[in-house]
Design a protein around this motif. Structure first.
Motif, PDB file in Angstrom:
ATOM      1  N   TRP A  54       0.682  -1.553  -0.198  1.00  0.00           N
ATOM      2  CA  TRP A  54       0.051  -0.205  -0.641  1.00  0.00           C
ATOM      3  C   TRP A  54       0.614   1.304   0.417  1.00  0.00           C
ATOM      4  CZ3 TRP A  54      -0.516  -4.161   3.090  1.00  0.00           C
ATOM      5  CH2 TRP A  54      -2.211  -4.933   2.879  1.00  0.00           C
ATOM      6  N   GLU A  55       1.066   2.151  -0.665  1.00  0.00           N
ATOM      7  CA  GLU A  55       0.992   3.564  -0.737  1.00  0.00           C
ATOM      8  C   GLU A  55       0.565   4.264  -0.437  1.00  0.00           C
ATOM      9  OE1 GLU A  55       1.437   4.657  -4.922  1.00  0.00           O
ATOM     10  OE2 GLU A  55       3.418   3.694  -5.398  1.00  0.00           O
ATOM     11  N   CYS A  56       1.524   5.039   0.114  1.00  0.00           N
ATOM     12  CA  CYS A  56       0.790   6.329   1.701  1.00  0.00           C
ATOM     13  C   CYS A  56       0.086   7.132   1.310  1.00  0.00           C
ATOM     14  CB  CYS A  56       1.539   7.052   2.160  1.00  0.00           C
ATOM     15  SG  CYS A  56       2.406   8.334   1.676  1.00  0.00           S
ATOM     16  N   THR A  57      -1.199   7.459   1.924  1.00  0.00           N
ATOM     17  CA  THR A  57      -2.131   8.254   0.741  1.00  0.00           C
ATOM     18  C   THR A  57      -1.851   9.551   1.450  1.00  0.00           C
ATOM     19  OG1 THR A  57      -3.443   7.334   3.661  1.00  0.00           O
ATOM     20  CG2 THR A  57      -3.827   6.344   1.264  1.00  0.00           C
ATOM     21  N   GLY A  58      -0.925   9.814   2.148  1.00  0.00           N
ATOM     22  CA  GLY A  58      -0.269  11.536   2.462  1.00  0.00           C
ATOM     23  C   GLY A  58       0.070  11.551   3.941  1.00  0.00           C
ATOM     24  N   GLU A 121       6.964  -4.550   6.312  1.00  0.00           N
ATOM     25  CA  GLU A 121       7.923  -3.488   6.051  1.00  0.00           C
ATOM     26  C   GLU A 121       7.601  -2.750   5.601  1.00  0.00           C
ATOM     27  OE1 GLU A 121      10.657  -6.693   3.143  1.00  0.00           O
ATOM     28  OE2 GLU A 121       8.561  -6.643   2.691  1.00  0.00           O
ATOM     29  N   ILE A 122       8.538  -1.167   5.686  1.00  0.00           N
ATOM     30  CA  ILE A 122       8.092   0.343   4.996  1.00  0.00           C
ATOM     31  C   ILE A 122       9.523   0.405   4.062  1.00  0.00           C
ATOM     32  CG2 ILE A 122       6.946   0.879   6.681  1.00  0.00           C
ATOM     33  CD1 ILE A 122       8.682   1.849   8.735  1.00  0.00           C
ATOM     34  N   TYR A 123       8.198   1.069   3.193  1.00  0.00           N
ATOM     35  CA  TYR A 123       9.852   1.782   2.453  1.00  0.00           C
ATOM     36  C   TYR A 123      10.424   3.166   2.770  1.00  0.00           C
ATOM     37  CZ  TYR A 123      12.239   3.286  -1.374  1.00  0.00           C
ATOM     38  OH  TYR A 123      12.738   3.680  -2.135  1.00  0.00           O
ATOM     39  N   LYS A 214       7.659   7.658  -2.614  1.00  0.00           N
ATOM     40  CA  LYS A 214       6.497   8.034  -1.548  1.00  0.00           C
ATOM     41  C   LYS A 214       7.129   6.738  -0.237  1.00  0.00           C
ATOM     42  CE  LYS A 214       2.645   8.151  -3.588  1.00  0.00           C
ATOM     43  NZ  LYS A 214       1.766   8.535  -4.514  1.00  0.00           N
ATOM     44  N   PRO A 215       6.739   6.977   1.250  1.00  0.00           N
ATOM     45  CA  PRO A 215       6.097   6.049   1.705  1.00  0.00           C
ATOM     46  C   PRO A 215       5.305   5.100   1.566  1.00  0.00           C
ATOM     47  CG  PRO A 215       6.652   8.535   2.581  1.00  0.00           C
ATOM     48  CD  PRO A 215       6.232   8.333   1.215  1.00  0.00           C
ATOM     49  N   LYS A 216       5.670   3.667   1.645  1.00  0.00           N
ATOM     50  CA  LYS A 216       4.767   2.813   1.695  1.00  0.00           C
ATOM     51  C   LYS A 216       4.974   1.219   2.439  1.00  0.00           C
ATOM     52  CE  LYS A 216       7.056   2.342  -2.697  1.00  0.00           C
ATOM     53  NZ  LYS A 216       7.419   3.495  -2.878  1.00  0.00           N
ATOM     54  N   ILE A 217       4.054   0.462   2.254  1.00  0.00           N
ATOM     55  CA  ILE A 217       3.868  -0.791   3.450  1.00  0.00           C
ATOM     56  C   ILE A 217       3.390  -1.648   3.051  1.00  0.00           C
ATOM     57  CG2 ILE A 217       1.423  -0.258   4.493  1.00  0.00           C
ATOM     58  CD1 ILE A 217       2.315  -1.355   7.225  1.00  0.00           C
ATOM     59  N   ARG A 218       4.431  -2.714   3.121  1.00  0.00           N
ATOM     60  CA  ARG A 218       4.150  -4.399   2.032  1.00  0.00           C
ATOM     61  C   ARG A 218       4.228  -5.371   3.015  1.00  0.00           C
ATOM     62  NH1 ARG A 218       9.002  -5.331  -1.717  1.00  0.00           N
ATOM     63  NH2 ARG A 218      10.315  -5.608   0.183  1.00  0.00           N
ATOM     64  N   ILE A 219       2.837  -6.298   3.278  1.00  0.00           N
ATOM     65  CA  ILE A 219       2.809  -7.068   3.909  1.00  0.00           C
ATOM     66  C   ILE A 219       2.622  -8.079   4.062  1.00  0.00           C
ATOM     67  CG2 ILE A 219       1.473  -7.412   5.967  1.00  0.00           C
ATOM     68  CD1 ILE A 219       0.877  -4.691   6.736  1.00  0.00           C
ATOM     69  N   THR A 220       3.104  -9.275   4.537  1.00  0.00           N
ATOM     70  CA  THR A 220       3.624 -10.647   3.813  1.00  0.00           C
ATOM     71  C   THR A 220       2.803 -11.497   4.870  1.00  0.00           C
ATOM     72  OG1 THR A 220       5.881 -10.471   2.568  1.00  0.00           O
ATOM     73  CG2 THR A 220       4.596 -12.442   2.754  1.00  0.00           C
ATOM     74  N   TYR A 221       1.016 -12.062   4.482  1.00  0.00           N
ATOM     75  CA  TYR A 221       0.547 -13.116   4.873  1.00  0.00           C
ATOM     76  C   TYR A 221       0.156 -14.092   4.016  1.00  0.00           C
ATOM     77  CZ  TYR A 221      -2.851 -10.693   2.341  1.00  0.00           C
ATOM     78  OH  TYR A 221      -3.724 -10.056   1.364  1.00  0.00           O
ATOM     79  N   TRP A 222      -0.762 -14.869   5.531  1.00  0.00           N
ATOM     80  CA  TRP A 222      -1.260 -15.839   5.007  1.00  0.00           C
ATOM     81  C   TRP A 222      -2.563 -16.069   5.466  1.00  0.00           C
ATOM     82  CZ3 TRP A 222       1.053 -20.585   2.903  1.00  0.00           C
ATOM     83  CH2 TRP A 222       2.505 -21.237   2.463  1.00  0.00           C
TER      84      TRP A 222
END
Length: 223
Positions: A54-58, A121-123, A214-222
């Motif tokens: 997900w990219e940041c929205t603000g 993770e965050i970018y 831009k900042p992003k969050i990446r989540i690995t899940y089951w």
């Protein structure tokens, strides 16, 4: 969603998938897949591994006393700031500036509902630092559902990362419980705050208008 269980050696029931079962495709051991037709759609019987970003929205940056920055700031307010900027930029603020990064937390929460988190993770792309050889980024969490005029933070310094130069981006691993809190709605975004006024933690980052940086969050899940 239905699941398939098998009985373990000690009589316990173990859910298939989730990383505890593998099948061979002739070359590698891979997670198994199984589906059942309900009459209208195919449903997974086994958990599958997902990686969503997900990219940041603000973004909103704040003065050290907690008030939201305006466009009069020498570092634009939609770029995350951390640390003490004296005497290089906003020299009249001698304290620890900060920022809140916002995401579509409702979508994250809905996506992760019922999921088991594997990795978070965050970018963050450091555009500038006090030192030419970079510095240390300090990242926390907030629970603000949207833009705030005053800085707030639920957890300080859940992750730290070193940058070796200016204009450098990297993926930074956060504790898995951060994903649990996004899933449960008790966390909605990321913060930047140095926690002190040391020059090594004077950084500012690419913000919401900076394209791929831009900042992003990446989540690995089951799930």
């Amino acid at each position: 969603m239905p699941f398939v269980n098998y009985r373990g050696a000690n009589g316990e029931w173990i859910k298939l998938g989730g990383g505890n079962v593998r099948v061979s495709n002739g070359h590698n051991w891979i997670p198994p897949r199984a589906r059942i037709w309900t009459g209208s759609e195919w449903k997974n019987l086994l958990e599958e591994r997902h990686v969503d970003t997900w990219e940041c929205t603000g973004v909103q940056s704040f003065w050290s006393w907690g008030a939201a920055k305006g466009w009069s700031a020498l570092v634009r307010p939609d770029r995350p700031t951390q640390g003490c900027y004296r005497p290089y930029h906003d020299s009249y603020d001698w304290g620890d500036e900060s920022a809140q990064i916002y995401f579509d937390w409702g979508n994250i929460q809905n996506t992760l509902r019922g999921a088991k988190i594997e990795k978070v993770e965050i970018y963050m792309h450091c555009l500038h630092s006090m030192n030419y050889n970079g510095g240390q980024g300090v990242f926390g969490l907030h629970n603000a559902p949207g833009w705030q005029s005053k800085y707030s933070e639920t957890n300080f310094g859940v992750a730290r990362a070193w940058y070796s130069r200016r204009d450098q981006g990297q993926w930074i691993t956060l504790p898995n419980w951060v994903g649990d809190n996004f899933r449960d709605g008790s966390v909605k975004g990321i913060t930047c705050r140095a926690g002190d006024t040391a020059g090594v933690r004077y950084l500012w980052y690419a913000g919401s208008a900076d394209g791929w940086k831009k900042p992003k969050i990446r989540i690995t899940y089951w799930k």
